[in-house]
Design an enzyme around this catalytic site. Structure first.
Site, PDB file in Angstrom:
ATOM      1  N   LYS A  11     -15.187  -8.112  11.363  1.00 38.76           N
ATOM      2  CA  LYS A  11     -14.314  -7.845  12.514  1.00 38.76           C
ATOM      3  C   LYS A  11     -15.098  -7.888  13.834  1.00 38.76           C
ATOM      4  CE  LYS A  11     -10.874  -5.178   9.904  1.00 38.76           C
ATOM      5  NZ  LYS A  11     -10.052  -3.931   9.880  1.00 38.76           N
ATOM      6  N   TYR A  51      -1.537  -9.665  10.045  1.00 36.58           N
ATOM      7  CA  TYR A  51      -1.299  -8.248   9.716  1.00 36.58           C
ATOM      8  C   TYR A  51       0.192  -7.908   9.679  1.00 36.58           C
ATOM      9  CZ  TYR A  51      -6.206  -6.687   9.796  1.00 36.58           C
ATOM     10  OH  TYR A  51      -7.532  -6.460   9.494  1.00 36.58           O
ATOM     11  N   ASN A 114     -13.396  -0.988  12.147  1.00 37.09           N
ATOM     12  CA  ASN A 114     -14.102  -0.591  10.926  1.00 37.09           C
ATOM     13  C   ASN A 114     -14.830  -1.761  10.249  1.00 37.09           C
ATOM     14  OD1 ASN A 114     -11.857  -1.896   9.944  1.00 37.09           O
ATOM     15  ND2 ASN A 114     -11.092  -0.186   8.721  1.00 37.09           N
ATOM     16  N   HIS A 117     -12.689  -6.492   6.817  1.00 34.58           N
ATOM     17  CA  HIS A 117     -11.404  -6.553   6.119  1.00 34.58           C
ATOM     18  C   HIS A 117     -11.637  -7.143   4.733  1.00 34.58           C
ATOM     19  CE1 HIS A 117      -7.249  -7.585   5.070  1.00 34.58           C
ATOM     20  NE2 HIS A 117      -7.755  -8.705   4.602  1.00 34.58           N
ATOM     21  N   GLU A 128      -3.996 -14.675   1.871  1.00 32.04           N
ATOM     22  CA  GLU A 128      -4.920 -14.529   3.005  1.00 32.04           C
ATOM     23  C   GLU A 128      -5.957 -15.658   3.025  1.00 32.04           C
ATOM     24  OE1 GLU A 128      -4.516  -9.675   3.436  1.00 32.04           O
ATOM     25  OE2 GLU A 128      -6.447 -10.528   2.869  1.00 32.04           O
TER      26      GLU A 128
HETATM   27  O1  CDP Z   1      -8.308  -2.571   5.855  1.00 27.03           O
HETATM   28  P1  CDP Z   1      -7.709  -1.667   4.786  1.00 27.03           P
HETATM   29  O2  CDP Z   1      -7.002  -2.444   3.698  1.00 27.03           O
HETATM   30  O3  CDP Z   1      -8.710  -0.682   4.251  1.00 27.03           O
HETATM   31  O4  CDP Z   1      -6.606  -0.758   5.522  1.00 27.03           O
HETATM   32  P2  CDP Z   1      -5.060  -1.054   5.861  1.00 27.03           P
HETATM   33  O5  CDP Z   1      -4.300   0.194   5.576  1.00 27.03           O
HETATM   34  O6  CDP Z   1      -4.601  -2.324   5.231  1.00 27.03           O
HETATM   35  O7  CDP Z   1      -5.071  -1.230   7.453  1.00 27.03           O
HETATM   36  C1  CDP Z   1      -5.483  -2.452   8.035  1.00 27.03           C
HETATM   37  C2  CDP Z   1      -6.370  -2.122   9.208  1.00 27.03           C
HETATM   38  O8  CDP Z   1      -5.613  -1.424  10.197  1.00 27.03           O
HETATM   39  C3  CDP Z   1      -7.542  -1.178   8.925  1.00 27.03           C
HETATM   40  O9  CDP Z   1      -8.671  -1.817   8.345  1.00 27.03           O
HETATM   41  C4  CDP Z   1      -7.853  -0.658  10.311  1.00 27.03           C
HETATM   42  O10 CDP Z   1      -8.594  -1.615  11.081  1.00 27.03           O
HETATM   43  C5  CDP Z   1      -6.454  -0.539  10.911  1.00 27.03           C
HETATM   44  N1  CDP Z   1      -5.909   0.841  10.802  1.00 27.03           N
HETATM   45  C6  CDP Z   1      -5.908   1.654  11.931  1.00 27.03           C
HETATM   46  O11 CDP Z   1      -6.352   1.248  13.009  1.00 27.03           O
HETATM   47  N2  CDP Z   1      -5.419   2.948  11.833  1.00 27.03           N
HETATM   48  C7  CDP Z   1      -4.921   3.409  10.675  1.00 27.03           C
HETATM   49  N3  CDP Z   1      -4.449   4.649  10.615  1.00 27.03           N
HETATM   50  C8  CDP Z   1      -4.916   2.593   9.541  1.00 27.03           C
HETATM   51  C9  CDP Z   1      -5.416   1.306   9.622  1.00 27.03           C
HETATM   52 MG    MG Z   2      -5.326  -3.670   3.857  1.00 27.51          MG
END
Ligand code: CDP
Ligand code: MG
Length: 140
Positions: A11, A51, A114, A117, A128
């Site tokens: 990222k 997303y 973070n 991805h 994806e």
């Molecule tokens: O990336 P991951 O699959 O672990 O998490 P996700 O639930 O699919 O969310 C996608 C991305 O959204 C995360 O990696 C974060 O960058 C962002 N996110 C966020 O900014 N705040 C949250 N409460 C949850 C996710």
């Molecule tokens: Mg995810």
């Protein structure tokens, strides 16, 4: 265990801090092969499309702004159990909850920024990967 492919994104927070090589070294050390990779800038529209499953969540708009704020490195990782293995190497979404030694625990700036991805299932991995790569660009 099956050989799988998964879509990984380094990222913008991580490319900005010059962490691409250090993150890739972790994938390779864990036995995942980088079978496709390219650096690009996501437009806001492309980030929203990628997303789209999160459209409507409170973090969706800031997430799409962040993901289009700088270069990303998109890549296909291949290996046994690659989808779960990659997610284990990344750690939990929230770096405060991520296990020590994971990419997010060691490098993430916040739950949003973070660093990485990774696809979460065989179905999303296929979708994806196809979002970014043609078959000819993936060399196993
Ligand atoms: O990336 P991951 O699959 O672990 O998490 P996700 O639930 O699919 O969310 C996608 C991305 O959204 C995360 O990696 C974060 O960058 C962002 N996110 C966020 O900014 N705040 C949250 N409460 C949850 C996710
Ligand atoms: Mg995810």
């Amino acid at each position: 265990m099956p050989v799988e492919r998964t879509l990984s994104i380094i990222k913008p927070d991580a490319t900005r801090r010059n962490l691409t090589g250090r993150i890739n070294a972790r994938f390779e050390a864990a036995g995942l092969r980088l079978v496709a990779q390219k650096r690009l800038s996501l437009t806001r529209a492309a980030a929203e499309q990628f997303y789209r499953v999160h459209a409507g969540r409170p973090f969706f708009a800031p997430l799409c702004a962040f993901m289009s704020s700088g270069p990303v490195v998109v890549q296909v990782l291949e290996g046994e159990d690659a989808i779960a293995r990659n997610r284990a190497i990344m750690g939990a979404t929230d770096p405060a909850k991520a296990e020590k030694g994971t990419i997010r625990a060691d490098f993430a700036e916040s739950i949003e920024a973070n660093s990485a991805h990774g696809s979460d299932s065989p179905e999303t991995a296929a979708q994806e990967i196809a979002f970014f790569f043609s078959a000819l660009e993936i060399v196993g």
